[in-house]
Motif scaffolding. Structure first.
Motif, PDB file in Angstrom:
ATOM      1  N   ASN A 350      -7.313  13.415  -3.138  1.00  0.00           N
ATOM      2  CA  ASN A 350      -6.527  13.384  -1.904  1.00  0.00           C
ATOM      3  C   ASN A 350      -6.441  11.977  -1.316  1.00  0.00           C
ATOM      4  O   ASN A 350      -5.607  11.722  -0.438  1.00  0.00           O
ATOM      5  N   TRP A 351      -7.283  11.097  -1.778  1.00  0.00           N
ATOM      6  CA  TRP A 351      -7.313   9.719  -1.301  1.00  0.00           C
ATOM      7  C   TRP A 351      -6.208   8.867  -1.924  1.00  0.00           C
ATOM      8  O   TRP A 351      -5.977   7.731  -1.498  1.00  0.00           O
ATOM      9  N   LEU A 352      -5.532   9.401  -2.949  1.00  0.00           N
ATOM     10  CA  LEU A 352      -4.564   8.633  -3.724  1.00  0.00           C
ATOM     11  C   LEU A 352      -3.126   9.031  -3.407  1.00  0.00           C
ATOM     12  O   LEU A 352      -2.788  10.215  -3.397  1.00  0.00           O
ATOM     13  N   SER A 353      -2.289   8.036  -3.179  1.00  0.00           N
ATOM     14  CA  SER A 353      -0.866   8.256  -2.990  1.00  0.00           C
ATOM     15  C   SER A 353      -0.105   7.276  -3.878  1.00  0.00           C
ATOM     16  O   SER A 353      -0.533   6.128  -4.044  1.00  0.00           O
ATOM     17  N   ILE A 354       1.011   7.727  -4.460  1.00  0.00           N
ATOM     18  CA  ILE A 354       1.797   6.869  -5.352  1.00  0.00           C
ATOM     19  C   ILE A 354       3.243   6.826  -4.876  1.00  0.00           C
ATOM     20  O   ILE A 354       3.885   7.864  -4.702  1.00  0.00           O
ATOM     21  N   ASP A 355       3.730   5.624  -4.655  1.00  0.00           N
ATOM     22  CA  ASP A 355       5.125   5.379  -4.279  1.00  0.00           C
ATOM     23  C   ASP A 355       5.834   4.849  -5.519  1.00  0.00           C
ATOM     24  O   ASP A 355       5.491   3.776  -6.029  1.00  0.00           O
ATOM     25  N   GLY A 358       9.298   1.287  -6.007  1.00  0.00           N
ATOM     26  CA  GLY A 358       9.234  -0.164  -6.128  1.00  0.00           C
ATOM     27  C   GLY A 358       8.723  -0.856  -4.882  1.00  0.00           C
ATOM     28  O   GLY A 358       8.596  -0.254  -3.805  1.00  0.00           O
ATOM     29  N   ALA A 359       8.418  -2.157  -5.038  1.00  0.00           N
ATOM     30  CA  ALA A 359       7.798  -2.913  -3.951  1.00  0.00           C
ATOM     31  C   ALA A 359       8.773  -3.234  -2.816  1.00  0.00           C
ATOM     32  O   ALA A 359       8.382  -3.267  -1.640  1.00  0.00           O
ATOM     33  N   ALA A 360      10.042  -3.468  -3.146  1.00  0.00           N
ATOM     34  CA  ALA A 360      11.013  -3.838  -2.110  1.00  0.00           C
ATOM     35  C   ALA A 360      11.159  -2.707  -1.099  1.00  0.00           C
ATOM     36  O   ALA A 360      11.493  -1.579  -1.452  1.00  0.00           O
ATOM     37  N   GLY A 361      10.893  -2.996   0.156  1.00  0.00           N
ATOM     38  CA  GLY A 361      11.024  -2.007   1.216  1.00  0.00           C
ATOM     39  C   GLY A 361       9.925  -0.971   1.269  1.00  0.00           C
ATOM     40  O   GLY A 361      10.032  -0.003   2.033  1.00  0.00           O
ATOM     41  N   ALA A 362       8.856  -1.147   0.508  1.00  0.00           N
ATOM     42  CA  ALA A 362       7.779  -0.141   0.463  1.00  0.00           C
ATOM     43  C   ALA A 362       7.160   0.070   1.842  1.00  0.00           C
ATOM     44  O   ALA A 362       6.754   1.189   2.179  1.00  0.00           O
ATOM     45  N   HIS A 363       7.092  -0.982   2.649  1.00  0.00           N
ATOM     46  CA  HIS A 363       6.470  -0.887   3.974  1.00  0.00           C
ATOM     47  C   HIS A 363       7.312  -0.091   4.956  1.00  0.00           C
ATOM     48  O   HIS A 363       6.852   0.186   6.081  1.00  0.00           O
ATOM     49  N   GLU A 364       8.532   0.289   4.567  1.00  0.00           N
ATOM     50  CA  GLU A 364       9.401   1.060   5.453  1.00  0.00           C
ATOM     51  C   GLU A 364       9.433   2.542   5.076  1.00  0.00           C
ATOM     52  O   GLU A 364      10.134   3.324   5.722  1.00  0.00           O
ATOM     53  N   HIS A 366       7.654   6.455   3.943  1.00  0.00           N
ATOM     54  CA  HIS A 366       6.681   7.332   4.581  1.00  0.00           C
ATOM     55  C   HIS A 366       5.287   7.217   3.977  1.00  0.00           C
ATOM     56  O   HIS A 366       4.276   7.384   4.671  1.00  0.00           O
ATOM     57  N   ARG A 367       5.174   6.906   2.680  1.00  0.00           N
ATOM     58  CA  ARG A 367       3.838   6.787   2.072  1.00  0.00           C
ATOM     59  C   ARG A 367       3.075   5.604   2.668  1.00  0.00           C
ATOM     60  O   ARG A 367       1.860   5.653   2.819  1.00  0.00           O
ATOM     61  N   TRP A 368       3.795   4.540   2.998  1.00  0.00           N
ATOM     62  CA  TRP A 368       3.151   3.415   3.655  1.00  0.00           C
ATOM     63  C   TRP A 368       2.628   3.826   5.048  1.00  0.00           C
ATOM     64  O   TRP A 368       1.498   3.481   5.424  1.00  0.00           O
ATOM     65  N   SER A 369       3.430   4.553   5.771  1.00  0.00           N
ATOM     66  CA  SER A 369       3.027   5.006   7.103  1.00  0.00           C
ATOM     67  C   SER A 369       1.757   5.844   7.052  1.00  0.00           C
ATOM     68  O   SER A 369       0.847   5.708   7.878  1.00  0.00           O
ATOM     69  N   ARG A 370       1.691   6.726   6.043  1.00  0.00           N
ATOM     70  CA  ARG A 370       0.490   7.561   5.874  1.00  0.00           C
ATOM     71  C   ARG A 370      -0.695   6.714   5.430  1.00  0.00           C
ATOM     72  O   ARG A 370      -1.847   6.990   5.796  1.00  0.00           O
TER      73      ARG A 370
END
Length: 373
Positions: A350-355, A358-364, A366-370
């Protein structure tokens, strides 16, 4: 609220997000082409022979980059073993044999250095990003150093200087890399040609405590060089020119780029040597001291890196881990296995999340927010 620390492992996928010609397959194809076009001296002939043997059908996958460069390094290592073998079989006093082995070993070194210089020159050329793409990278870097107010440690597997350039734009007064901040060395290329440099830091205490952002090149950099006497320097990116790569290929200088470009088998030994041992140790410490792990554009196929991740993860209070990739690889099970997690014994990760966007825009997304909350 206390500061939150993050350890960010960065692989080739981050560079690809800036320039899609930075794929290892594309770089390998160009390196093979340049080797084929190289002048017809003995070194060039040997390079073409090794390239044809290592990649008879050209580059077909990202993994062929390591196959090609590893083949150049293997010739040199085999000759080192031959010298040991000749001594072990009672031929240490055979001066003629020993001299022949050493001459051949020096030639193999020139072949290896020529192959490496071609590869790094292609990377240097292609890592000059256009403004739009580098802007996206800077936004991503800004999000990382803004969101995490504690220590931010980047373990960079790329040889280019794209990440360094973005960090200098976004947090220049907070970032430190392996180079000391003041000039103090000189890289001699020829009797009338030298380049001013910064000595590489030799221990963790050499990093200023006032700089919370650290960039650790785990496998070296275009800008890191060995002067030929065991002194390791960082030179300015703008001094890494075609003339410098040509000098390496011509055998006219004793300086060599400080990079790990060899087979997986030999990487384990290479990263134990100076100047790579320190960044490995420091990034391992950062992993163990961070509540968040960010892994961007990494294939999970590098044995020494996986070992470091696994050892840092073992016994660690479970960090939150966000893996950012592009496409279906690596799979969730590959990530879990690299970190030593067994779902049958350890339960759901449960500690692992995969987006996978790609890196471009990753910070925008939902996985980044979580990940950061």
């Amino acid at each position: 609220m206390s500061d939150t620390h993050v350890a960010a492992l960065v692989g080739n996928g981050l560079s690809i997000s800036v320039n899609n010609q930075m794929t290892l397959r594309s770089i390998t194809t160009e390196v093979v082409a340049r080797i084929g076009e190289s002048d017809g001296d003995d070194v060039s002939v040997a390079m073409r022979g090794i390239a044809d043997r290592a990649l008879p059908d050209g580059a077909g996958s990202d993994g062929d980059f390591e196959v090609l460069l590893g083949a150049f390094d293997a010739e040199r290592r085999n000759l080192e073993l031959l010298e040991v073998l000749s001594a072990a079989t009672g031929q240490r006093d055979d001066d003629e044999l020993q001299q022949a082995i050493r001459r051949t070993a020096r030639f193999a070194e020139r072949v290896r250095d020529s192959g490496v210089s071609h590869a790094l020159e292609v990377i240097a050329e292609r890592s000059r990003a256009n403004e739009e793409s580098s802007g996206a990278l800077r936004e991503f870097v800004r999000a990382i150093v803004t969101e995490f107010t504690g220590d931010v440690s980047f373990g960079n597997l790329n040889y280019d200087t794209l990440l360094l350039a973005s960090l200098l734009r976004e947090c220049k007064d907070e970032v430190a890399d392996m180079g000391h901040g003041q000039l103090g060395g000189e890289l001699t290329i020829a009797h009338d040609w030298s380049i001013a440099g910064y000595p590489l830091r030799q221990c963790a205490d050499d990093f200023p405590a006032t700089h919370r952002v650290r960039l650790l090149h785990l496998h070296g950099s275009l800008a890191y060089w060995d002067d030929g006497t065991g002194t390791h320097l960082k030179i300015s990116r703008d001094r890494v020119t075609p003339e410098l790569w040509r000098a390496v290929r011509d055998g006219n200088c004793s300086a060599r780029p400080d990079v790990v470009l060899t087979t997986q088998h030999d990487k384990a030994t290479a990263v134990e040597a100076t100047p790579f041992r320190l960044p490995y140790e420091m990034f391992g410490t950062a992993l163990r001291g961070s509540t968040h792990w960010l892994i961007v554009g990494y294939s999970f196929r590098d044995a020494p890196v996986n070992k470091m991740l696994r050892e840092s993860f073992d016994g660690h209070e479970l960090p939150k881990v966000l893996v950012i990739t592009h496409g279906d690889s690596p799979t969730r099970s590959e990530v879990e296995r690299a970190l030593g997690w067994d779902p049958e014994c350890d339960g759901n990760a449960n500690w692992l999340s995969i987006d996978r966007e790609g890196a471009a825009g990753a910070h925008e997304r939902h996985r980044w927010s979580r990940f950061v909350r």
